[in-house]
Design a protein around this motif. Structure first.
Motif, short mmCIF file in Angstrom:
data_model
loop_
_atom_site.label_atom_id
_atom_site.label_comp_id
_atom_site.label_asym_id
_atom_site.label_seq_id
_atom_site.Cartn_x
_atom_site.Cartn_y
_atom_site.Cartn_z
N GLU A 118 0.81 -1.22 0.00
CA GLU A 118 0.00 0.00 0.00
C GLU A 118 0.84 1.27 0.00
OE1 GLU A 118 -2.91 -0.07 3.12
OE2 GLU A 118 -3.63 -2.06 2.55
N ALA A 119 2.10 1.19 0.43
CA ALA A 119 2.97 2.37 0.45
C ALA A 119 3.20 2.91 -0.96
CB ALA A 119 4.31 2.05 1.10
N PHE A 120 3.05 2.04 -1.96
CA PHE A 120 3.24 2.43 -3.35
C PHE A 120 1.88 2.87 -3.89
CE2 PHE A 120 4.74 1.46 -7.81
CZ PHE A 120 5.79 2.38 -7.80
N THR A 121 1.56 4.13 -3.66
CA THR A 121 0.24 4.69 -3.97
C THR A 121 0.00 4.71 -5.48
OG1 THR A 121 1.09 6.94 -4.12
CG2 THR A 121 0.37 6.17 -1.91
N PRO A 122 -1.26 4.89 -5.88
CA PRO A 122 -1.54 5.02 -7.32
C PRO A 122 -0.74 6.15 -7.98
CG PRO A 122 -3.57 4.63 -6.14
CD PRO A 122 -2.50 4.82 -5.10
N GLU A 123 -0.53 7.25 -7.23
CA GLU A 123 0.25 8.36 -7.78
C GLU A 123 1.71 7.95 -8.00
OE1 GLU A 123 -3.32 9.65 -5.77
OE2 GLU A 123 -1.60 8.60 -4.94
N LEU A 124 2.27 7.25 -7.05
CA LEU A 124 3.65 6.77 -7.19
C LEU A 124 3.76 5.75 -8.32
CD1 LEU A 124 4.64 6.47 -3.43
CD2 LEU A 124 5.45 8.18 -5.08
#
Length: 138
Positions: A118-124
């Protein structure tokens, strides 16, 4: 799965000794096999650490140390980036690499976006995809 195959440096590679024509020919054949099989994404040899530097981040400002560095098991003289179905497949490919007795490789799996959770967000994720596409265009 992608793997970085790290070729460990030796006293000879750190001294700047170049491979023989026979070794370059054998390595070329091996690389060609991997390319034809769709396994190899990149692969290069590296100059000795005498032409390199280390940057250590501690305190207020990074500290730069110019090479050469003592020959230890952590020095690298080359690499491949390969894509295969499993670690076992990567090992099988690399067991065929034309190296001499005493030479050493290290295989390390490359992180995929899904590995970050989850730390890798859609924006990232969008940023990562955009940057990869830009690199591929160059």
């Amino acid at each position: 799965m992608r793997f970085m195959v790290i070729v460990k440096a030796t006293k000879e590679t750190e001294a700047g000794e170049m491979p023989s024509t026979e070794m370059l020919t054998a390595m070329g054949r091996f690389n060609e096999e991997m390319v034809k099989a769709g396994v190899m994404q990149a692969g290069e040899g590296l100059h000795p650490t005498s032409k390199g530097a280390r940057i250590k981040y501690s305190g207020a400002a990074p500290v730069v140390t110019e090479g050469p560095f003592p020959v230890t098991s952590d020095l690298v003289c080359g690499f491949w980036l390969i894509e295969v179905g499993s670690k076992d497949e990567a090992i099988q490919w690399m067991k065929r690499a034309p190296f001499a007795p005493g030479d050493e490789l290290e295989l390390r799996q490359v992180f995929d976006a899904e590995d970050f959770g989850e730390a890798f967000t859609p924006e990232l994720r969008e940023q990562e995809e955009r940057l990869r596409a830009e690199v591929a265009r160059r």
